[in-house]
Design a protein around this motif. Structure first.
Motif, PDB file in Angstrom:
ATOM      1  N   ARG A  74      36.682  28.774  36.897  1.00 63.01           N
ATOM      2  CA  ARG A  74      37.479  29.774  36.022  1.00 63.01           C
ATOM      3  C   ARG A  74      37.826  30.987  37.021  1.00 63.01           C
ATOM      4  N   LEU A  75      38.975  31.450  36.606  1.00 62.65           N
ATOM      5  CA  LEU A  75      39.521  32.689  37.257  1.00 62.65           C
ATOM      6  C   LEU A  75      39.541  33.650  36.133  1.00 62.65           C
ATOM      7  N   GLU A  76      38.945  34.887  36.382  1.00 64.52           N
ATOM      8  CA  GLU A  76      39.029  36.139  35.736  1.00 64.52           C
ATOM      9  C   GLU A  76      39.647  37.315  36.401  1.00 64.52           C
ATOM     10  N   MET A  77      40.599  37.674  35.563  1.00 66.68           N
ATOM     11  CA  MET A  77      41.323  38.827  36.276  1.00 66.68           C
ATOM     12  C   MET A  77      41.423  39.984  35.418  1.00 66.68           C
ATOM     13  N   LYS A  78      41.494  41.360  36.056  1.00 72.47           N
ATOM     14  CA  LYS A  78      41.587  42.501  35.368  1.00 72.47           C
ATOM     15  C   LYS A  78      42.363  43.403  36.205  1.00 72.47           C
ATOM     16  N   ALA A  79      43.467  43.916  35.518  1.00 65.76           N
ATOM     17  CA  ALA A  79      44.343  44.686  36.027  1.00 65.76           C
ATOM     18  C   ALA A  79      44.147  46.273  35.611  1.00 65.76           C
ATOM     19  N   ASP A  80      44.445  47.164  36.614  1.00 65.62           N
ATOM     20  CA  ASP A  80      44.497  48.462  36.367  1.00 65.62           C
ATOM     21  C   ASP A  80      45.687  49.140  37.161  1.00 65.62           C
ATOM     22  N   SER A  81      45.891  50.397  37.412  1.00 67.92           N
ATOM     23  CA  SER A  81      47.078  50.931  37.806  1.00 67.92           C
ATOM     24  C   SER A  81      47.211  50.661  39.307  1.00 67.92           C
ATOM     25  N   ASP A  82      46.221  50.443  39.941  1.00 66.19           N
ATOM     26  CA  ASP A  82      46.577  49.917  41.510  1.00 66.19           C
ATOM     27  C   ASP A  82      45.728  48.980  42.064  1.00 66.19           C
ATOM     28  N   THR A  83      44.972  48.161  41.239  1.00 65.03           N
ATOM     29  CA  THR A  83      44.205  46.843  41.955  1.00 65.03           C
ATOM     30  C   THR A  83      44.372  45.909  40.899  1.00 65.03           C
ATOM     31  N   LEU A  84      44.314  44.803  41.378  1.00 60.84           N
ATOM     32  CA  LEU A  84      43.985  43.525  40.397  1.00 60.84           C
ATOM     33  C   LEU A  84      42.522  42.916  40.983  1.00 60.84           C
ATOM     34  N   ASP A  85      41.700  43.000  40.323  1.00 57.74           N
ATOM     35  CA  ASP A  85      40.447  42.557  40.512  1.00 57.74           C
ATOM     36  C   ASP A  85      40.295  40.931  39.908  1.00 57.74           C
ATOM     37  N   VAL A  86      39.926  40.197  40.921  1.00 54.18           N
ATOM     38  CA  VAL A  86      39.882  38.638  40.327  1.00 54.18           C
ATOM     39  C   VAL A  86      38.331  38.316  40.830  1.00 54.18           C
ATOM     40  N   VAL A  87      37.888  37.628  39.779  1.00 53.95           N
ATOM     41  CA  VAL A  87      36.553  36.774  40.012  1.00 53.95           C
ATOM     42  C   VAL A  87      36.782  35.378  39.677  1.00 53.95           C
ATOM     43  N   LEU A  88      36.256  34.252  40.638  1.00 57.16           N
ATOM     44  CA  LEU A  88      36.823  33.058  40.639  1.00 57.16           C
ATOM     45  C   LEU A  88      35.203  32.312  40.605  1.00 57.16           C
ATOM     46  N   HIS A  89      35.052  31.815  39.785  1.00 54.64           N
ATOM     47  CA  HIS A  89      33.907  30.824  39.630  1.00 54.64           C
ATOM     48  C   HIS A  89      34.134  29.100  39.786  1.00 54.64           C
ATOM     49  N   VAL A  90      33.578  28.834  40.879  1.00 49.46           N
ATOM     50  CA  VAL A  90      33.632  27.302  41.307  1.00 49.46           C
ATOM     51  C   VAL A  90      32.269  26.633  41.173  1.00 49.46           C
ATOM     52  N   PRO A  91      32.611  25.543  40.331  1.00 48.04           N
ATOM     53  CA  PRO A  91      31.123  24.837  40.426  1.00 48.04           C
ATOM     54  C   PRO A  91      30.912  24.073  41.559  1.00 48.04           C
ATOM     55  N   ASP A  92      29.536  23.769  41.556  1.00 40.97           N
ATOM     56  CA  ASP A  92      28.880  23.204  42.873  1.00 40.97           C
ATOM     57  C   ASP A  92      29.481  21.980  43.124  1.00 40.97           C
ATOM     58  N   GLY A  93      29.697  21.633  44.221  1.00 39.90           N
ATOM     59  CA  GLY A  93      30.401  20.438  44.602  1.00 39.90           C
ATOM     60  C   GLY A  93      32.054  20.329  44.743  1.00 39.90           C
ATOM     61  N   GLU A  94      32.753  21.526  44.345  1.00 36.77           N
ATOM     62  CA  GLU A  94      34.184  21.870  44.586  1.00 36.77           C
ATOM     63  C   GLU A  94      34.309  22.549  45.429  1.00 36.77           C
ATOM     64  N   ASP A  95      35.652  22.922  46.051  1.00 42.98           N
ATOM     65  CA  ASP A  95      35.816  23.541  47.488  1.00 42.98           C
ATOM     66  C   ASP A  95      36.273  24.860  47.112  1.00 42.98           C
ATOM     67  N   ALA A  96      35.177  25.948  47.240  1.00 39.24           N
ATOM     68  CA  ALA A  96      35.407  27.357  46.724  1.00 39.24           C
ATOM     69  C   ALA A  96      36.708  27.804  47.441  1.00 39.24           C
ATOM     70  N   VAL A  97      36.625  27.591  49.034  1.00 38.09           N
ATOM     71  CA  VAL A  97      37.601  28.112  49.848  1.00 38.09           C
ATOM     72  C   VAL A  97      39.118  27.679  49.451  1.00 38.09           C
ATOM     73  N   ARG A  98      39.097  26.262  49.077  1.00 33.16           N
ATOM     74  CA  ARG A  98      40.380  25.855  48.672  1.00 33.16           C
ATOM     75  C   ARG A  98      40.948  26.780  47.466  1.00 33.16           C
ATOM     76  N   MET A  99      40.131  26.722  46.540  1.00 37.28           N
ATOM     77  CA  MET A  99      40.431  27.463  45.261  1.00 37.28           C
ATOM     78  C   MET A  99      40.870  28.846  45.492  1.00 37.28           C
ATOM     79  N   ARG A 100      40.014  29.513  46.441  1.00 40.12           N
ATOM     80  CA  ARG A 100      40.731  30.852  46.757  1.00 40.12           C
ATOM     81  C   ARG A 100      42.023  30.831  47.065  1.00 40.12           C
ATOM     82  N   GLU A 101      42.449  29.992  47.982  1.00 40.06           N
ATOM     83  CA  GLU A 101      43.760  29.707  48.897  1.00 40.06           C
ATOM     84  C   GLU A 101      44.612  29.352  47.611  1.00 40.06           C
TER      85      GLU A 101
END
Length: 96
Positions: A46-73
């Motif tokens: 699950r990807l959660e995003m929040k935008a403001d005037s000068d940044t985009l905050d992203v929070v990426l939730h990756v289940p165990d057993g999935e490739d978190a580095v690949r999901m970041r990419e």
């Protein structure tokens, strides 16, 4: 479940959030406004995003057993496509 956080500097955060949400809405469960968005991936991530005037905050939730580095990419590369004028965006990922 691993959690990755990044604060991405950009003055176009809302635009990129909305473009990414619309892009993935054809294949995934997506909810978004101009300021916030959530994308549920088929692999349980699950990807959660929040935008403001000068940044985009992203929070990426990756289940165990999935490739978190690949999901970041995947997230970073797709956002860079929409930010082609200022790409590559700076993703300073941290574990949450």
């Amino acid at each position: 479940m691993s959690v990755s956080l990044a604060r991405v500097p950009t003055a176009s955060a809302s635009r990129y959030l909305q473009q990414l949400a619309k892009h993935w809405s054809h294949k995934m469960a997506v909810t978004f406004t101009a300021e916030e968005g959530t994308i549920a991936f088929p692999n349980g991530s699950r990807l959660e995003m929040k935008a403001d005037s000068d940044t985009l905050d992203v929070v990426l939730h990756v289940p165990d057993g999935e490739d978190a580095v690949r999901m970041r990419e995947v997230v970073a590369s797709h956002l860079d496509r929409f930010a082609f004028r200022e790409a590559p965006l700076t993703f300073d990922w941290h574990e949450g």
